[in-house]
Design an enzyme around this catalytic site. Sequence first.
Site, PDB file in Angstrom:
ATOM      1  N   ASP A  66       6.063  -5.188   5.846  1.00 12.85           N
ATOM      2  CA  ASP A  66       6.724  -6.481   6.126  1.00 12.85           C
ATOM      3  C   ASP A  66       6.743  -7.414   4.917  1.00 12.85           C
ATOM      4  OD1 ASP A  66       3.991  -6.787   6.348  1.00 12.85           O
ATOM      5  OD2 ASP A  66       4.090  -8.204   8.016  1.00 12.85           O
ATOM      6  N   ASP A 100       2.521  -1.540  11.702  1.00 15.97           N
ATOM      7  CA  ASP A 100       2.481  -2.935  12.162  1.00 15.97           C
ATOM      8  C   ASP A 100       3.860  -3.583  12.193  1.00 15.97           C
ATOM      9  OD1 ASP A 100       2.770  -2.890   9.418  1.00 15.97           O
ATOM     10  OD2 ASP A 100       1.288  -4.437   9.006  1.00 15.97           O
ATOM     11  N   ARG A 112      -5.241  -2.527   8.567  1.00 13.00           N
ATOM     12  CA  ARG A 112      -5.224  -3.978   8.333  1.00 13.00           C
ATOM     13  C   ARG A 112      -5.380  -4.734   9.653  1.00 13.00           C
ATOM     14  NH1 ARG A 112      -0.798  -6.488   4.247  1.00 13.00           N
ATOM     15  NH2 ARG A 112      -1.842  -5.252   2.672  1.00 13.00           N
ATOM     16  N   ARG A 163       0.844  -4.738  -5.477  1.00 12.85           N
ATOM     17  CA  ARG A 163       1.074  -6.014  -4.793  1.00 12.85           C
ATOM     18  C   ARG A 163       1.377  -6.996  -5.926  1.00 12.85           C
ATOM     19  NH1 ARG A 163      -2.760  -3.583  -1.328  1.00 12.85           N
ATOM     20  NH2 ARG A 163      -1.670  -3.036   0.585  1.00 12.85           N
ATOM     21  N   GLY A 201       0.848  -1.206   0.000  1.00 16.06           N
ATOM     22  CA  GLY A 201       0.000   0.000   0.000  1.00 16.06           C
ATOM     23  C   GLY A 201       0.875   1.245   0.000  1.00 16.06           C
ATOM     24  N   THR A 242       4.489   2.194   5.527  1.00  9.34           N
ATOM     25  CA  THR A 242       3.118   1.673   5.658  1.00  9.34           C
ATOM     26  C   THR A 242       2.386   2.497   6.706  1.00  9.34           C
ATOM     27  OG1 THR A 242       1.754  -0.169   6.433  1.00  9.34           O
ATOM     28  CG2 THR A 242       4.014  -0.157   7.221  1.00  9.34           C
ATOM     29  N   ASP A 274       0.113   1.448   8.473  1.00  9.34           N
ATOM     30  CA  ASP A 274      -0.461   0.563   9.496  1.00  9.34           C
ATOM     31  C   ASP A 274       0.300   0.549  10.835  1.00  9.34           C
ATOM     32  OD1 ASP A 274      -2.188  -0.054   7.464  1.00  9.34           O
ATOM     33  OD2 ASP A 274      -1.276  -1.987   7.009  1.00  9.34           O
TER      34      ASP A 274
END
Length: 349
Positions: free
Chosen positions: A109, A135, A177, A78, A11, A131, A133
């Site tokens: 990741d 994460d 996500r 992607r 993303g 990202t 996110d």
Amino acid sequence: MRKIGVLTSGGDAPGMNAAVMSIARSAAKYGMPLVGIKRGYNGLLRKSTSLGDDLQELQLDTVLDIADQPGTYLRTARCLEFLDPMWREVAVSTLRAMEIDGLVVIGGDGSFQGARLLCEMGIPCIGIPGTIDNDLAYTEMTLGYETAVQVCTEAIRSIRATSRSHDRPHVVECMGRHCGDIALKAACATGSEIVVVPEVPWSVEEVAAKLNRQIAKGNTRATIVLAEGCWESMAPFDMYHFLTSHGKECFEGEPMSANRFASTMKRMCGMVEVRSTVVGYTQRGALPVAKDSAFAFEAGNLAVRLLRDGVSNQVIGVKEGKVFYTPIEDALKAKKNFRRDLYDLVNEM
Ligand code: ADP
Ligand code: F6P
């Protein structure tokens, strides 16, 4: 090392362009030609009819102009083929044919997994965390997270003003996500009353009870902030039977959504209205806040210096406020620590 490449993958995230600008500036400074690879790992697979669609020499003048723009100038994607070793061989042969000696991979990741495999195949890579996110456990910052939180915070502030005027509770869904960080931080920043995240199991009935407590206390405009992945940790709830028996059209087998959740809350809490907003792509497509751009600037330079000095298989991050680097493998093994204390603080009212 002479020529290097850069790609953005997964993303897009606010700050990716700022990182590319910094990489271009640093490459120019150290006399290293720079190639931009388009659409993530796709640009290495030679699937386009024209080479120019996949790879582009990046001139500093062009790239300086994109530094403050949202999105990613290099495009992103992607690229599922990259999971296949045969396609990774194609990527390596493209890099060799183009005499690209090292690669900066800006992504999350998944993108780092790809970079690690390229390193194993003899292509030196450095990763920059890009990202929204947040994460990635090894780093305190990822490009775009601060911006996404800012966008959600501004959205929730506006929503709360209208909600107060109309005595309407509101459901706001943030991205992220499987990670609840954007929702949690935005909930903290806005004083929202309820936050729901994938990291903590929850039930529809329990959230309705919390909202009812707010309404009983006279807070008729409470905000429920949802992380988009929260449905993963929701206890089973028969939405179809509940909504259809309470006069709302709904089809069997449909998944829960912010909109259907708001309809459920309205009916469980006896409110005239409970509305919902999905903040969505405005988070990813926003102009980066200064903190993200400044991190991009520092990380871009470090990535080029590492490649120049023959260091590989590393990702850049922030630890105790300072930019640092660590092996990709270690970064990917790190376990994320969810801020349960903040989650409890938001939800305790
Ligand atoms: P992010 O990088 O933001 O986590 P994705 O998980 O979608 O985003 O991964 C981005 C891309 O990285 C994938 O489309 C694929 O090209 C590559 N990738 C992801 N996982 C792997 C893997 N295990 N091996 C090789 N490449 C991968
Ligand atoms: O990883 C970034 C992210 O924006 C997540 O927050 C979200 O789940 C996902 O990408 C959405 O991806 P897409 O726009 O491709 O559906």
